[in-house]
Design an enzyme around this catalytic site. Structure first.
Site, PDB file in Angstrom:
ATOM      1  N   GLU A 182       3.836  -5.264   7.389  1.00  0.00           N
ATOM      2  CA  GLU A 182       2.900  -4.329   8.031  1.00  0.00           C
ATOM      3  C   GLU A 182       3.127  -4.215   9.533  1.00  0.00           C
ATOM      4  O   GLU A 182       2.885  -3.156  10.125  1.00  0.00           O
ATOM      5  CB  GLU A 182       1.448  -4.779   7.777  1.00  0.00           C
ATOM      6  CG  GLU A 182       0.967  -4.565   6.347  1.00  0.00           C
ATOM      7  CD  GLU A 182       1.215  -5.752   5.428  1.00  0.00           C
ATOM      8  OE1 GLU A 182       2.100  -6.583   5.738  1.00  0.00           O
ATOM      9  OE2 GLU A 182       0.528  -5.842   4.403  1.00  0.00           O
TER      10      GLU A 182
ATOM     11  N   ALA B 155       0.858  -1.194   0.000  1.00  0.00           N
ATOM     12  CA  ALA B 155       0.000   0.000   0.000  1.00  0.00           C
ATOM     13  C   ALA B 155       0.888   1.234   0.000  1.00  0.00           C
ATOM     14  O   ALA B 155       2.024   1.205   0.499  1.00  0.00           O
ATOM     15  CB  ALA B 155      -0.880  -0.009   1.239  1.00  0.00           C
TER      16      ALA B 155
ATOM     17  N   GLY C 160       0.719  -5.239   0.786  1.00  0.00           N
ATOM     18  CA  GLY C 160      -0.406  -5.368  -0.147  1.00  0.00           C
ATOM     19  C   GLY C 160       0.016  -5.928  -1.493  1.00  0.00           C
ATOM     20  O   GLY C 160      -0.810  -6.477  -2.227  1.00  0.00           O
TER      21      GLY C 160
ATOM     22  N   GLU D 114      -0.106  -9.575  -0.922  1.00  0.00           N
ATOM     23  CA  GLU D 114      -1.526  -9.947  -0.819  1.00  0.00           C
ATOM     24  C   GLU D 114      -2.169  -9.978  -2.216  1.00  0.00           C
ATOM     25  O   GLU D 114      -2.980 -10.849  -2.520  1.00  0.00           O
ATOM     26  CB  GLU D 114      -2.256  -8.969   0.112  1.00  0.00           C
ATOM     27  CG  GLU D 114      -1.793  -9.129   1.560  1.00  0.00           C
ATOM     28  CD  GLU D 114      -2.420  -8.109   2.495  1.00  0.00           C
ATOM     29  OE1 GLU D 114      -2.146  -6.906   2.317  1.00  0.00           O
ATOM     30  OE2 GLU D 114      -3.188  -8.508   3.382  1.00  0.00           O
TER      31      GLU D 114
END
Ligand code: COA
Length: 263
Positions: A137, A72, A114, A117
């Site tokens: 994270e 992210a 992310g 992911e």
């Protein structure tokens, strides 16, 4: 792959390098392809268009420069853009998860947070030998919130998933291959050719069989065994009734390649 894109370049490069195959290249290399709200939106639009286009049978996702995706966009977070619960962000995540055609992640360089992911949402993940995979994270006072806590243990098991999520430490491509997080590791310059090879093979199959096979395998992550087997049985009967299946049987007996029409 280019590593010289400027802010004026499209943030998602789209091409069709072979019949039936779409290549999507995250293109913010100066930010290691961090998933800004804008990039997620571009990805959502590209997949929606691929979903509707019967000529597209398989999609490859990769990154420009030295990363697949570093997660992210942390600077957006700092500026309050694309908050976690922003409905546009969540809708994009849902659209990627719901994409019904095969999605291949061709992982180059960093794939973090992310980004990993996103790669885990893909159906097949292959990696270049320089790939570094991790969920950092926890170092930012959070944890993976876009499927990471659910998909990672289903893919690699509890202890390894806990270790990656709770330490935030990244692993190498060869380790990712050993634990089944990726299915193959290639030399860096072989990554896209190999992804394209796999996508071309898949694009040549019956689209209905491929779509239902994808759904059936995903059900294994979602359903109790008995429900998954029930779906498999019903879906197999449906696929057996297609014209493509009849064509494949005819082609076998006539010793020729089948011509699939998606019916
Ligand atoms: N969000 C926004 N920008 C990011 C980013 C992210 N997730 N990851 C990297 N970038 C940016 C850096 O800020 C830097 O931009 P700048 O040149 O304008 O300062 C640029 O990408 C290059 O990154 P840099 O840190 O200089 O490269 P590096 O080789 O020294 O380190 C990483 C690479 C991947 C180890 C490091 O960038 C990093 O830790 N990124 C964050 C990964 C992360 O925590 N992801 C999870 C987010 S929830």
């Amino acid at each position: 792959m280019t590593s010289t894109a400027s802010d004026n370049d499209p943030i998602l490069l789209t091409s069709t390098p072979a019949p039936g195959v779409m290549l999507l290249q995250l293109n913010r290399p100066h930010k290691l392809n961090a998933l800004s709200l804008e990039l997620l939106g571009a990805l959502q639009r590209a997949l929606t268009s691929a979903e509707r286009n019967d000529d597209i049978k398989c999609v490859i996702l990769t990154g420009s420069g030295r990363a697949f995706c570093a997660g992210a966009d942390i600077s957006d977070m700092g500026r309050g853009i694309g908050a976690y619960e922003d409905p546009r962000r969540l809708a994009a995540q849902d659209a990627i998860s719901a994409f019904s055609k095969p999605l291949i992640a061709a992982i180059n360089g960093y794939v973090l947070g992310g980004g990993l992911e996103l790669a885990m949402t893909c159906d097949i993940a292959i990696a270049a030998e320089d790939a570094k995979l991790g969920l950092p994270e926890i170092n930012l006072g959070a944890f993976p919130g876009d499927g990471g806590t659910q998909r990672l243990p289903r893919i690699i098991g509890k202890s390894l998933a806990m270790q990656m999520i709770l330490t935030g430490e990244a692993i190498s491509a060869s380790e990712a291959r050993r634990i089944g997080l990726v299915s193959e590791v290639t030399a860096s310059d072989e990554l896209l050719p190999r992804a394209l090879g796999l996508a071309t093979i898949i694009a040549g199959k019956s689209p209905q069989a491929v779509r239902i096979a994808k759904q059936a395998v995903l059900n294994a992550f979602d359903m109790p065994l008995s429900a998954g087997l029930k779906f498999e049985r019903t879906a197999t009967a449906a696929v057996f009734a297609t014209e493509d299946r009849a064509e494949a049987i005819r082609a076998f007996t006539e010793k020729r390649a089948p011509v699939f029409k998606g019916r």
